[in-house]
Write a protein that holds these residues in place. Structure first.
Motif, mmCIF file in Angstrom:
data_model
loop_
_atom_site.group_PDB
_atom_site.id
_atom_site.type_symbol
_atom_site.label_atom_id
_atom_site.label_comp_id
_atom_site.label_asym_id
_atom_site.label_seq_id
_atom_site.Cartn_x
_atom_site.Cartn_y
_atom_site.Cartn_z
ATOM 1 N N VAL A 1 -0.757 3.542 -0.072
ATOM 2 C CA VAL A 1 -0.870 3.771 -1.781
ATOM 3 C C VAL A 1 -0.161 3.185 -2.567
ATOM 4 C CG1 VAL A 1 0.382 6.420 -0.722
ATOM 5 C CG2 VAL A 1 1.863 4.761 -1.398
ATOM 6 N N VAL A 2 -1.103 2.899 -3.431
ATOM 7 C CA VAL A 2 -0.784 2.429 -5.110
ATOM 8 C C VAL A 2 0.414 2.761 -5.990
ATOM 9 C CG1 VAL A 2 -1.464 0.782 -6.780
ATOM 10 C CG2 VAL A 2 -2.147 0.911 -4.647
ATOM 11 N N LYS A 3 1.553 3.011 -5.822
ATOM 12 C CA LYS A 3 2.435 3.674 -6.831
ATOM 13 C C LYS A 3 2.271 2.776 -8.639
ATOM 14 C CE LYS A 3 5.791 4.957 -4.086
ATOM 15 N NZ LYS A 3 5.705 7.256 -4.584
ATOM 16 N N ARG A 4 2.106 3.718 -9.318
ATOM 17 C CA ARG A 4 1.986 2.948 -10.412
ATOM 18 C C ARG A 4 3.139 3.690 -11.321
ATOM 19 N NH1 ARG A 4 -3.487 6.389 -11.553
ATOM 20 N NH2 ARG A 4 -3.252 4.804 -14.061
ATOM 21 N N TYR A 5 3.313 2.635 -12.319
ATOM 22 C CA TYR A 5 4.938 2.478 -13.348
ATOM 23 C C TYR A 5 5.004 2.516 -14.909
ATOM 24 C CZ TYR A 5 7.267 2.823 -8.517
ATOM 25 O OH TYR A 5 7.478 3.765 -7.319
ATOM 26 N N LEU B 1 11.747 0.818 -13.506
ATOM 27 C CA LEU B 1 10.893 1.599 -12.384
ATOM 28 C C LEU B 1 10.480 3.279 -13.559
ATOM 29 C CD1 LEU B 1 10.174 -0.154 -8.869
ATOM 30 C CD2 LEU B 1 8.995 -0.558 -10.755
ATOM 31 N N VAL B 2 9.425 3.365 -13.857
ATOM 32 C CA VAL B 2 9.455 4.928 -14.430
ATOM 33 C C VAL B 2 7.936 4.940 -13.884
ATOM 34 C CG1 VAL B 2 9.101 6.389 -16.169
ATOM 35 C CG2 VAL B 2 11.065 4.496 -16.746
ATOM 36 N N SER B 3 8.034 6.648 -13.311
ATOM 37 C CA SER B 3 6.710 6.816 -12.897
ATOM 38 C C SER B 3 5.809 7.071 -13.901
ATOM 39 C CB SER B 3 6.626 8.277 -11.919
ATOM 40 O OG SER B 3 5.607 8.245 -11.661
ATOM 41 N N SER B 4 4.467 6.375 -14.099
ATOM 42 C CA SER B 4 3.446 7.152 -14.749
ATOM 43 C C SER B 4 1.812 7.744 -14.020
ATOM 44 C CB SER B 4 2.473 5.431 -15.675
ATOM 45 O OG SER B 4 1.987 4.991 -14.658
ATOM 46 N N GLY B 5 2.321 8.145 -13.416
ATOM 47 C CA GLY B 5 1.616 8.983 -12.520
ATOM 48 C C GLY B 5 1.281 9.081 -10.493
ATOM 49 N N TYR C 1 13.786 1.055 -5.749
ATOM 50 C CA TYR C 1 13.256 2.048 -4.852
ATOM 51 C C TYR C 1 13.311 2.359 -3.240
ATOM 52 C CZ TYR C 1 8.899 4.751 -2.699
ATOM 53 O OH TYR C 1 8.352 5.135 -2.033
ATOM 54 N N ASP C 2 13.771 3.000 -2.920
ATOM 55 C CA ASP C 2 14.066 2.914 -1.368
ATOM 56 C C ASP C 2 12.450 3.991 -0.831
ATOM 57 O OD1 ASP C 2 14.562 3.405 1.113
ATOM 58 O OD2 ASP C 2 17.149 4.084 0.426
ATOM 59 N N GLY C 3 11.751 2.869 -0.141
ATOM 60 C CA GLY C 3 11.167 3.367 0.879
ATOM 61 C C GLY C 3 11.023 4.131 2.121
ATOM 62 N N ALA C 4 12.605 3.848 2.880
ATOM 63 C CA ALA C 4 13.005 4.785 3.556
ATOM 64 C C ALA C 4 13.068 5.832 3.437
ATOM 65 C CB ALA C 4 13.629 4.404 4.408
ATOM 66 N N ALA C 5 13.422 6.113 2.267
ATOM 67 C CA ALA C 5 13.490 7.992 1.636
ATOM 68 C C ALA C 5 12.563 8.559 1.714
ATOM 69 C CB ALA C 5 14.845 7.837 0.498
ATOM 70 N N ALA C 6 11.787 7.628 0.509
ATOM 71 C CA ALA C 6 10.571 7.987 -0.636
ATOM 72 C C ALA C 6 9.377 8.510 0.758
ATOM 73 C CB ALA C 6 9.813 6.861 -1.167
ATOM 74 N N GLY C 7 9.475 7.597 2.381
ATOM 75 C CA GLY C 7 8.289 7.933 3.398
ATOM 76 C C GLY C 7 6.822 6.909 2.715
ATOM 77 N N GLY D 1 -0.837 -5.682 -12.568
ATOM 78 C CA GLY D 1 -0.454 -4.910 -13.938
ATOM 79 C C GLY D 1 -1.795 -4.645 -14.964
ATOM 80 N N ASN D 2 -1.954 -3.440 -15.313
ATOM 81 C CA ASN D 2 -3.092 -4.263 -16.990
ATOM 82 C C ASN D 2 -2.010 -4.208 -18.136
ATOM 83 O OD1 ASN D 2 -2.074 -0.903 -17.164
ATOM 84 N ND2 ASN D 2 -4.385 -0.017 -16.063
#
Length: 423
Positions: free
Chosen positions: A313-317, A325-329, A284-290, A299-300
């Motif tokens: 923000v909180v990203k979820r996978y 890292l596969v996005s789940s929402g 994951y590249d945060g600089a590119a993703a903002g 995690g749960n």
């Protein structure tokens, strides 16, 4: 360490334990506002008439720096690390009063044998013996430009067993070192710690993860996790997560690394049979993703959550897809400084997530606080936001600075009631 607890069945409203919606929070007094550090129990259920109220508060002793993180041991004992030199590690005696109400009756600062600025705690068994491992960013002295250590403690009596220390200037060129350790995680006989930043936030910044052989308690390898430098500093790996089968059945072991100043999340593959680590891969590249300043892994039973202090923000996978890292929402929109989190259910059965929004409470120039650090002050919203876990909808917020003249350093579930994997 990731502590995995099974999810309890949904309770009937009549049998609901209201303590499950209460957060245990470390609060920092703000000198210019005349408040003091404390440990408090706060109602976080937006369905409650007492939402945002402090239900119990215990004033902490005055130390040279605040307590920082709360951790429950596998046996349910409560510990805190501290950012100073006077109390870098403590056991908090969280008990029940005669009436059954939660209370704190002592904060016992432990003997770290000179190790200072405690950060993360992990419990892990080595050859059948369980130890408490603690990272100390200041190592055995804040005067050391390349300091840092890992304390190994007896998990029963809190006595120090040994100090794992390997300063760059001492071990020699090209030898494995430990420097400014913060994050910590382990699988079998390999432990990893991150190299983050000198506690004074000025002397030095790391860019590597150190591998420690738990058979010898010695560092054996440094792995660089750095590519671009979006803010001009080394990448500053902060939290690490050793993905392993006990978290995700059948998962290929690997280490996930968040780099605070690199804005990235990395994967380091691990071959458990050969006990070797592969080439790091940027996931994951945060600089590119903002986004910037990724911090925690939580995690749960279904998802992994990663907090990003910028923009908050909180990203979820998907947990089952780890170590990838596969996005789940959709992202959960919190506030600047999004950091720690807890998970719980309301009496109506609604699943919630509460997010603490601040990086460090080091003051604010607007309050004439001499501990102000501009970059840090910008990442302090001093709040907890509460969201629907499924939809991400914000249901409420508590701003501790506006309401109580305090900052919030950490949040945990009361008596560890929330089921959660924690870095």
């Amino acid at each position: 360490m990731l502590l995995a607890c099974s999810q309890a069945p949904e309770p009937a409203v009549a049998d609901f334990n209201s303590e499950k919606t209460q957060g245990l929070v470390l609060l920092s007094g703000l000198p210019a506002l005349g408040t003091k550090d404390s440990l408090a129990i706060v109602e976080l259920d937006p369905e409650s008439a007492k939402f945002g109220e402090i239900l119990y508060e215990y004033e902490l002793p005055e130390f040279d720096a605040p307590l920082h993180h709360l951790y429950y041991s596998p046996s349910g004992r409560l510990y805190a690390t501290g950012l100073g030199t006077q109390c870098s590690l403590a056991e908090v005696k969280l008990v029940r009063s005669a009436s059954g109400a939660p209370a704190v009756n002592d904060v016992d600062c432990l003997n770290t044998h000179g190790q200072v600025v405690g950060e993360d705690i992990m419990w892990h068994a080595v050859d059948g013996t369980q130890y408490m491992f603690v990272t100390f960013m200041g190592g055995t002295g804040l005067d050391q430009a390349d300091g840092g250590s890992v304390g190994v403690f007896n998990s029963q009596n809190n006595e120090l067993v040994t100090i794992i220390e390997a300063r760059k200037s001492v071990v020699g060129e090209g030898q494995p070192y430990i420097m400014y350790p913060h994050g910590i995680s382990a699988y079998e006989d390999r432990m990893v710690v991150s190299s983050t930043v000198h506690p004074d936030l000025a002397t030095g910044v790391g860019n590597a993860v150190t591998v420690i052989d738990l058979n010898t308690f010695e560092p054996i390898e440094n792995i660089i996790t750095e590519e671009a430098k979006p803010v001009g500093f080394p990448s500053s790996p902060v939290e690490v997560l050793f993905v392993r089968p006990s978290i995700v059945a059948g998962a290929q072991p690997a280490v996930l690394v968040n780099t605070m100043f690199g804005f990235e999340t990395w994967k380091i593959p691990y071959n458990a049979e050969a006990k070797t680590f592969g080439t790091p891969e940027k996931l994951y590249d945060g600089a590119a993703a903002g986004t910037g300043v990724p911090l925690e892994f939580y995690g749960n039973e279904e998802e992994l959550f990663i907090s990003h202090a910028i923009p908050g923000v909180v990203k979820r996978y998907s947990l089952k897809d780890l170590p990838d890292l596969v996005s789940s929402g959709e992202d959960i929109q919190a506030e600047l400084g999004a950091h720690h989190m807890i998970f719980f259910e309301t009496a109506s059965g609604r699943k919630l997530i509460a997010i603490q929004n601040n990086l460090l409470n080091l003051g604010n120039a607007q309050d004439n606080d001499p501990t102000d650090v501009d970059f840090i002050a910008k990442l302090n919203d001093h709040s907890v936001t509460v969201h629907d876990l499924i939809t991400g909808e914000r249901l409420g917020a508590v701003n501790f600075k506006a309401k109580f003249n305090k900052g919030i350093d950490n949040i945990e579930a009361l008596f560890g009631s929330g089921f959660v994997h924690h870095h």
